[in-house]
Design an enzyme around this catalytic site. Structure first.
Site, PDB file in Angstrom:
ATOM      1  N   ASP A  71       0.802  -1.222   0.000  1.00  0.00           N
ATOM      2  CA  ASP A  71       0.000   0.000   0.000  1.00  0.00           C
ATOM      3  C   ASP A  71       0.837   1.277   0.000  1.00  0.00           C
ATOM      4  OD1 ASP A  71       1.065  -0.222   2.538  1.00  0.00           O
ATOM      5  OD2 ASP A  71      -0.809  -0.063   3.623  1.00  0.00           O
ATOM      6  N   HIS A  72       2.086   1.196   0.478  1.00  0.00           N
ATOM      7  CA  HIS A  72       2.840   2.435   0.670  1.00  0.00           C
ATOM      8  C   HIS A  72       3.374   3.002  -0.637  1.00  0.00           C
ATOM      9  CE1 HIS A  72       2.461   2.181   4.921  1.00  0.00           C
ATOM     10  NE2 HIS A  72       3.412   3.062   5.154  1.00  0.00           N
ATOM     11  N   ASP A 126       4.271  -1.202  11.430  1.00  0.00           N
ATOM     12  CA  ASP A 126       3.798   0.120  11.051  1.00  0.00           C
ATOM     13  C   ASP A 126       3.255   0.782  12.310  1.00  0.00           C
ATOM     14  OD1 ASP A 126       2.891   1.750   8.357  1.00  0.00           O
ATOM     15  OD2 ASP A 126       1.646   2.167  10.108  1.00  0.00           O
ATOM     16  N   ARG A 386       0.256  13.065  10.075  1.00  0.00           N
ATOM     17  CA  ARG A 386       1.561  13.669  10.362  1.00  0.00           C
ATOM     18  C   ARG A 386       1.816  14.860   9.432  1.00  0.00           C
ATOM     19  NH1 ARG A 386       4.302   7.750  11.086  1.00  0.00           N
ATOM     20  NH2 ARG A 386       3.741   7.581  13.288  1.00  0.00           N
ATOM     21  N   SER A 541       7.096   7.281  12.395  1.00  0.00           N
ATOM     22  CA  SER A 541       7.035   5.988  11.707  1.00  0.00           C
ATOM     23  C   SER A 541       7.921   4.939  12.387  1.00  0.00           C
ATOM     24  CB  SER A 541       7.504   6.190  10.261  1.00  0.00           C
ATOM     25  OG  SER A 541       7.936   4.989   9.693  1.00  0.00           O
ATOM     26  N   ARG A 543       9.698   2.810  10.942  1.00  0.00           N
ATOM     27  CA  ARG A 543      10.681   2.291   9.980  1.00  0.00           C
ATOM     28  C   ARG A 543      12.038   2.033  10.649  1.00  0.00           C
ATOM     29  NH1 ARG A 543      10.482   7.981   6.876  1.00  0.00           N
ATOM     30  NH2 ARG A 543       8.322   7.433   7.147  1.00  0.00           N
TER      31      ARG A 543
END
Ligand code: F3S
Length: 650
Positions: A71-72, A126, A386, A541, A543
């Site tokens: 999806d990203h 996520d 964000r 995030s 990540r």
């Protein structure tokens, strides 16, 4: 069961945690291990998760249900993303994971619709995994390596959170939205007000909110730095699940009478007004009326915060029969294919197109800078979660976070507008049944052993780690302020997201947004280095690229006043020291370029004592703390979680 709270009135969070705990004691601050029923990944973090899972060497995932979402980055501007998608599809088939194909929707929206189950736990790579809390599920965001280990059947370890009870009183007034509830909580508690806490919503106002509205609130609890956010499971939950054809997944779940919370916050829904978060932080919140009249050039409706059918239909109802201002670009990205199909069936899509909206792919899209970067200096009103500087793709853009109602009003008038000025509120009802179509979710074969993993040339191994050495030294390569986000450390955006599977290539862009010269400076001064930062380092995030990329170029430790939860865990998972200054004032005694030395780091960590940093440049000694659970200590000494897991297996 160890750690079980028995015979006491429990809140919802305690009920879920105590039914999943496998080690430790459920007392705030104590490390607990919990069993995860489900996992989710998305493509930007997923390729690394599955490379790490492969490295663990387990032939099939051991979770009850695991979903890999794409999806990203669905832009496919080059071969890199398409290769990532193909890799993810082959991994899913081989190891027993469901694959939500590109075009099926944003992970959290689809997970809420199709997989979230009240009372269960989902661990996701996520940070907005707590969205599932809108349905009474405990969703926790984590680093990719934690998810890889959970896929292999190991528990997830976290500090038992404090539970903040948010008592909702009354009912939202017309034009005031669920987004305003969480913006109000952010206004009061700020972006690090939720660290180490779960926000649990209760009170008579809860029943007035639908599941998509609740999910907006739990989604953006991530911006508080919270471990998670959760609502009870009640008749609204049952109705949502019934509409999805999943009523069998429903259970009632509420706090016991007499259950207590570590802290309580009261939000009177009747008194809320439409709000916005001004640039460049989600907690920079004011009533929209205070910013009214600000010219707006772009409006974005979408993201995992506000992309439900209710959000889309509300915007359409506001725009119906009207045209957007000629100075505004309105872009709309529905949250899932289900939402899109519902929009088509109900005429919502046609209304939006008639009003002048640009319809985007069902995906994250502009939320993380995949297209729709605003013009230089432009004001963009977005329903996303964000608004860090540069996240939109334009460094000097002014991004305001707002509800769909406020966003639609800005699209109509071309300026920030209090939507209550538009007249009667066109309330939207949720459909009793939705158009369920899971054909874009691929089920893995019963036996995936013959499936070949397909790797493109952009997929590179993740950086190796080594056991912590006794003595460490290095230069402070960058000195940063408070609330540095993982977007600041390792930016997103269309180009960089295409490199998420290629750490060496990505590592050329570390801190590129905060210091465009950083890559050149690192080239000129190779060798071990440290980061110095203020409060809440690594917010945002989940990540782990914000750790892996600096690691690949020699990062040894981060010294900060305080750390955000997921990023701190990611540092430990990759064997990098997270050192908190014992006295925050010592921040001023270290400068960029200073040479630091940490003697006897293994012994210092083993003995639980303070860590003494010698600032060789200034001839000073500075105390730092590295508060670790025994398990975290062992991980750091082993040089990261993967080494630790391998040691445990031997
Ligand atoms: Fe995607 Fe943005 Fe949510 S990147 S998962 S829509 S925070």
């Amino acid at each position: 069961m160890q750690g079980m709270v028995t015979g006491l009135a429990q809140n919802v969070t305690q009920k879920i945690l105590s039914s999943h705990i496998v080690s430790g004691e459920l007392a705030p601050g104590q490390e607990i291990g919990i069993r995860c029923d489900q996992t989710l990944t998305q493509d930007a973090t997923g390729t690394m998760v599955y490379l790490q899972f492969e490295a663990i060497g387990v032939p099939r995932v051991k979770t009850g249900l695991s979903v890999s979402y794409i999806d990203h980055n669905t832009l496919q501007a080059g071969f890199e993303n398409a290769d990532d998608h193909r890799f993810l599809a082959s991994v899913a088939a081989k190891y027993g994971i469901r694959l939500s194909r590109p075009g099926n929707g944003i992970c959290h929206q689809v997970h809420l619709e199709r997989f979230a189950v009240p009372g269960q736990v989902v661990l996701g790579s996520d940070s907005h995994t707590p969205t599932a809390g809108g349905l009474g599920m405990l969703g926790i965001g984590a680093g990719g390596l934690d998810v890889a280990v959970a896929l292999a059947g190991a528990p997830y370890y976290l500090k038992a959170p404090k539970v903040v009870g948010v008592r909702l009183v009354g009912r939202l007034r017309p034009w005031v939205a669920a987004k305003d509830v969480i913006l109000e909580v952010l206004r009061r508690l700020r972006v690090k007000g939720g660290v180490g806490k779960v926000f649990e919503y209760f009170g008579d106002g809860v029943a007035t909110l639908s599941v998509p509205e609740r999910a907006t609130i739990t989604n953006m609890g991530a911006e508080l730095g919270a471990t998670s956010s959760v609502f009870p499971s009640d008749e609204q939950t049952r109705a949502f699940l019934a509409a999805q054809g999943r009523e069998a997944d429903w259970i009632p779940l509420a706090a016991d009478p007499g259950a207590v919370y570590d802290e309580t916050v009261v939000v009177n829904l009747d008194e809320l007004v439409p709000l916005v978060a001004k640039p460049h932080s989600p907690d920079n919140v004011v009533p929209v009326a205070e910013a009214a009249g600000t010219p707006v050039q772009q409006v974005v409706i979408g993201s995992c915060t506000n992309s439900s059918y209710k959000d889309m239909a509300t915007v359409a109802a506001i725009l119906k029969g009207r045209r957007i201002a000629p100075t505004v670009s309105l872009v709309v990205a529905p949250g899932s294919r289900q939402v899109l199909k519902q929009m088509i069936a109900a005429g919502v899509l046609e209304t939006l197109v008639d009003a002048g909206a640009r319809i985007l792919e069902v995906a994250c899209g502009p939320c993380n800078g995949i297209g729709q970067a605003p013009a230089s200096g432009a004001v963009s009103v977005r329903t996303v979660n964000r608004n860090y500087r540069g996240r939109s793709g334009t460094l000097d853009a002014q991004v305001y976070l707002a509800s769909p109602e406020v966003a639609a009003a800005a699209a109509l008038t071309g300026v920030l507008t209090d939507p209550r000025d538009l007249g009667p509120y066109p309330a939207v009802d949720l459909p009793a049944a939705v158009l369920v179509d899971d054909s874009m979710i691929l089920l893995p074969p019963a036996d995936g052993s013959a499936v070949e993993i397909v790797r493109g040339p952009n997929i590179k191994p993740f950086p190796a780690t080594a056991p912590l050495p006794e003595d460490l030294s290095g230069r402070v390569m960058i000195k940063l302020g408070d609330n540095i986000s993982t977007d600041d450390i390792m930016p997103a955006g269309a180009h960089l997201l295409s490199l998420r599977s290629n750490i060496p290539a990505m590592a050329r862009y570390i801190f590129s947004r905060v210091d465009p010269e950083f890559d050149r400076r690192l080239e000129q001064q190779p060798g071990p280095w440290f980061v110095l930062a203020g409060e809440n380092y690594g917010q945002g995030s989940s990540r782990e690229h914000a750790v892996m990329a600096p690691l690949s170029r020699g990062l040894k430790g981060v010294i900060a006043k305080s750390f955000a939860r997921i990023h701190r865990n990611n540092l430990i998972n990759f064997g990098i020291l997270p050192l908190a200054l014992a006295d925050p004032e010592d921040y001023t005694r270290i400068s960029e370029g200073d040479e630091l030395e940490l003697k006897g780091s293994r012994s210092a960590l083993s003995s639980d004592g303070p860590v003494v940093l010698v600032n060789r440049t200034k001839g000073l000694e500075i105390e730092a703390r590295c508060e670790l659970s025994p398990r975290e200590r062992a991980i750091l000494l082993a040089g990261g979680l993967l080494n630790y897991v391998r040691e445990q297996d031997n």
